[in-house]
Design a protein around this motif. Structure first.
Motif, PDB file in Angstrom:
ATOM      1  N   ASN A  18     -47.418 -98.030   8.324  1.00  0.00           N
ATOM      2  CA  ASN A  18     -48.185 -98.347   7.166  1.00  0.00           C
ATOM      3  C   ASN A  18     -50.084 -98.881   6.905  1.00  0.00           C
ATOM      4  N   ASP A  19     -49.412-100.041   8.393  1.00  0.00           N
ATOM      5  CA  ASP A  19     -50.282-101.279   8.754  1.00  0.00           C
ATOM      6  C   ASP A  19     -51.926-100.764   8.915  1.00  0.00           C
ATOM      7  N   THR A  20     -51.519 -99.496  10.042  1.00  0.00           N
ATOM      8  CA  THR A  20     -53.220 -98.575  10.196  1.00  0.00           C
ATOM      9  C   THR A  20     -52.845 -97.876   9.189  1.00  0.00           C
ATOM     10  N   GLY A  21     -52.313 -96.835   8.878  1.00  0.00           N
ATOM     11  CA  GLY A  21     -52.079 -95.674   8.076  1.00  0.00           C
ATOM     12  C   GLY A  21     -53.010 -95.001   9.347  1.00  0.00           C
ATOM     13  N   THR A  22     -51.806 -94.196  10.592  1.00  0.00           N
ATOM     14  CA  THR A  22     -52.016 -92.997  11.379  1.00  0.00           C
ATOM     15  C   THR A  22     -51.424 -93.117  11.531  1.00  0.00           C
ATOM     16  N   CYS A  23     -50.600 -92.451  12.387  1.00  0.00           N
ATOM     17  CA  CYS A  23     -50.391 -91.758  13.361  1.00  0.00           C
ATOM     18  C   CYS A  23     -49.604 -92.563  14.768  1.00  0.00           C
ATOM     19  N   GLU A  24     -48.137 -93.133  14.847  1.00  0.00           N
ATOM     20  CA  GLU A  24     -47.595 -92.810  16.311  1.00  0.00           C
ATOM     21  C   GLU A  24     -48.312 -92.211  16.516  1.00  0.00           C
ATOM     22  N   ILE A  25     -48.732 -93.197  18.197  1.00  0.00           N
ATOM     23  CA  ILE A  25     -48.566 -91.836  19.598  1.00  0.00           C
ATOM     24  C   ILE A  25     -48.186 -91.898  21.000  1.00  0.00           C
ATOM     25  N   GLN A  26     -47.888 -91.149  21.719  1.00  0.00           N
ATOM     26  CA  GLN A  26     -47.470 -91.161  22.742  1.00  0.00           C
ATOM     27  C   GLN A  26     -48.000 -91.389  23.783  1.00  0.00           C
ATOM     28  N   GLY A  27     -49.281 -91.881  24.674  1.00  0.00           N
ATOM     29  CA  GLY A  27     -50.046 -92.325  26.013  1.00  0.00           C
ATOM     30  C   GLY A  27     -50.488 -93.389  26.377  1.00  0.00           C
ATOM     31  N   TRP A  28     -52.052 -93.273  26.853  1.00  0.00           N
ATOM     32  CA  TRP A  28     -52.993 -94.126  27.273  1.00  0.00           C
ATOM     33  C   TRP A  28     -52.215 -95.610  26.148  1.00  0.00           C
ATOM     34  N   CYS A  29     -52.164 -96.370  25.938  1.00  0.00           N
ATOM     35  CA  CYS A  29     -52.595 -97.495  24.866  1.00  0.00           C
ATOM     36  C   CYS A  29     -52.594 -98.864  26.048  1.00  0.00           C
ATOM     37  N   PRO A  30     -53.340-100.003  24.474  1.00  0.00           N
ATOM     38  CA  PRO A  30     -53.770 -99.505  24.486  1.00  0.00           C
ATOM     39  C   PRO A  30     -55.173 -98.340  24.126  1.00  0.00           C
ATOM     40  N   VAL A  31     -54.763 -97.468  22.626  1.00  0.00           N
ATOM     41  CA  VAL A  31     -56.516 -96.694  22.933  1.00  0.00           C
ATOM     42  C   VAL A  31     -58.003 -97.353  22.836  1.00  0.00           C
ATOM     43  N   GLU A  32     -58.339 -96.084  23.017  1.00  0.00           N
ATOM     44  CA  GLU A  32     -59.928 -96.483  23.112  1.00  0.00           C
ATOM     45  C   GLU A  32     -60.458 -97.875  22.094  1.00  0.00           C
ATOM     46  N   HIS A  33     -61.472 -98.131  21.752  1.00  0.00           N
ATOM     47  CA  HIS A  33     -61.691 -99.304  20.613  1.00  0.00           C
ATOM     48  C   HIS A  33     -62.269 -99.827  21.204  1.00  0.00           C
ATOM     49  N   GLY A  34     -63.328-100.555  20.538  1.00  0.00           N
ATOM     50  CA  GLY A  34     -64.864-101.282  20.445  1.00  0.00           C
ATOM     51  C   GLY A  34     -66.197-100.360  19.789  1.00  0.00           C
ATOM     52  N   ARG A  35     -67.448-100.742  19.905  1.00  0.00           N
ATOM     53  CA  ARG A  35     -68.288 -99.559  19.497  1.00  0.00           C
ATOM     54  C   ARG A  35     -69.693-100.507  20.757  1.00  0.00           C
ATOM     55  N   THR A  36     -70.792 -99.008  20.387  1.00  0.00           N
ATOM     56  CA  THR A  36     -71.703 -98.912  22.103  1.00  0.00           C
ATOM     57  C   THR A  36     -72.549 -99.874  20.822  1.00  0.00           C
ATOM     58  N   PRO A  37     -72.673-100.442  22.553  1.00  0.00           N
ATOM     59  CA  PRO A  37     -73.326-101.963  21.839  1.00  0.00           C
ATOM     60  C   PRO A  37     -74.898-101.124  21.426  1.00  0.00           C
TER      61      PRO A  37
END
Length: 469
Positions: A153-172
């Motif tokens: 509920n805190d992110t509003g997304t499903c929990e997944i099993q994978g390489w964590c943390p998932v990709e984040h950040g914005r393109t410079p």
């Protein structure tokens, strides 16, 4: 039957030629001459001079391309820290192929480990409101892992099993490798035209070891220097390096070999062209513009656990495209092009004939003059005239034979007058009477001999009478 077949085979040896009708029509004459001049101008100017139609050509060029890049740059990011980028880092693949990629910008997600974490909010299929939206074992479409069946509920997304943390950040907004503009690209190209056994390279042989380290390509001053600055290549496409390097793009470097082998080998030079392929919109607002992909570098910690750094890199993809055509004089294409020109001349004759025979005010007169119809009756009359001429020739041959016979029969008359005789009086008397008779009878011979055959023979019989007595 055999005779008819023989006549047929002998008729194959006959030569037939055309009969020309000269029409004193200035309009048609001027039109025909203009058409001829146009065909001659097309044949000489376009076919032979511009297109070199007298040459045999080959476009199956054999080519080999190798590339090498040089240059270094420093980057400093909050996720990845200080990093030195060399050619072995920013060139993908590093083998020096004709297709390669230069990293100009990147987003890094460090220290990823296999585990459980929330899906990225950038993935539409990862959104959820309750656990039923996250079916366990279902893969997130365009996501980063497999759903566990829980909705966070805190992110509003499903929990997944994978390489964590998932990709984040914005393109410079600016390229991380800003100095990539000064990187150099060394392009080595060897070509061969097997039909003409001709080969050449885009590098002139030289003993100067520092030439390739100091020269830069210039179309006018250094056409055989194969060293290109990345920034110059981008500018030659009509785009700005800073804008293109931020989101990436695809550039084509064309090498064109157009060689006239009738000239000296030094006249066969490479011609370079530069084009952007991924977008035609210079404003770069198109969704499809740009070029990026992901790759990871894997490591092991002290405990033997595997982790990785995920890179999403933006950059410029280069495609080296080689084309070429070689030509050399050959008699076969020359004859073919001349024959096509003569065929166009025939087309001009056909057009002028159509205008003359069907579109002019006196077209009926020209048609009657050009076309001659022969009927069976006319052909029969022609055979009769031929038959009459044949018999006339036979009569003339007979007349000539009889005249020859008349001359032969007149010869004894001369021999009689020339025989010796002891009696002068008797000798002179028959001769004078014979001459008198001969002179009297020769006058009608001159007037009658061109009329009938019988009248021509009668004087000869009169002359023979004195000799018989």
């Amino acid at each position: 039957m055999a005779q008819s077949w023989g006549n047929f085979f002998f008729s194959l040896l006959d030569y037939k030629t055309e009969k020309f009708v000269i029409a004193k029509n200035k309009k048609i004459g001027v039109l025909f001459r203009l058409f001829q001049l146009a065909v001659i101008g097309y044949l000489i100017g376009w076919v032979f001079i511009w297109k070199k139609g007298y040459q045999e050509t080959e476009e199956a060029i054999q080519s080999s391309v190798t590339t090498k890049l040089k240059g270094v740059d420093f980057t400093n990011s909050s996720q990845f820290g200080l990093q030195l980028w060399g050619a072995e880092d920013y060139v993908i693949p590093p083998q020096g192929d004709r297709v390669f990629f230069i990293v100009t910008n990147y987003v890094v997600t460090p220290n990823q480990r296999l585990g459980i974490c929330p899906e990225s909010p950038k993935v539409p299929d990862g959104f959820c409101t309750n656990n039923s939206d996250c079916v366990e074992g279902e893969t997130v479409i365009a996501g980063h892992g497999v759903k566990t069946g829980r909705c966070l509920n805190d992110t509003g997304t499903c929990e997944i099993q994978g390489w964590c943390p998932v990709e984040h950040g914005r393109t410079p907004t600016e390229p991380m490798l800003a100095k990539a503009e000064n990187f150099t690209i060394f392009v080595k190209n060897f070509i061969k035209f097997p039909k003409f056994a001709f080969s050449k390279a885009n590098i002139l042989p030289t003993t100067n070891s520092t030439y390739l380290k100091t020269c830069r390509y210039d179309k006018d001053h250094h056409p055989y220097c194969p060293i290109f600055l990345v920034g110059d290549v981008i500018n030659w496409t009509g785009y700005n390096f800073q804008n293109l390097a931020t989101k990436g793009g695809s550039i084509a470097v064309g090498i064109e070999w157009n060689c006239d082998l009738d000239k000296d080998e030094s006249q066969c030079n490479p011609e370079y062209s530069f084009t952007r392929l991924d977008s035609s919109d210079k404003s770069q607002h198109s969704v499809t513009s740009g070029y990026n992909f992901r790759f990871a570098r894997y490591y092991s910690d002290a405990e033997g656990q595997t982790y990785r750094n995920l890179f999403k890199v933006y950059g410029i993809r280069f495609d080296i495209l080689v084309n070429g055509k070689a030509g050399k004089f050959s008699i076969i294409p020359t004859v073919i092009k001349i024959g096509s020109g003569l065929a166009l001349m025939g087309a001009g004759v056909f057009v002028c004939d159509m205008i003359l025979l069907y579109m002019m005010s006196k077209s009926s007169f020209y048609r009657e003059t050009k076309f001659e119809a022969i009927t069976k009756k006319q052909s029969g009359k022609h055979r009769e005239r031929k038959h009459v001429r044949h018999h006339g020739h036979r009569r003339q041959d007979g007349r000539h034979k009889r005249e020859e016979k008349q001359e032969i029969e007149m010869q004894p008359l001369t021999s009689v007058s020339s025989q010796p005789n002891n009696n002068p009086e008797k000798q002179i008397q028959p001769t004078s009477s014979a001459l008198k008779t001969h002179s009297l009878e020769r006058k009608p011979q001159a007037t009658v001999s061109f009329r009938t055959e019988k009248q021509t023979i009668s004087p000869v019989s009169t002359l023979r009478t004195p000799r018989d007595h």
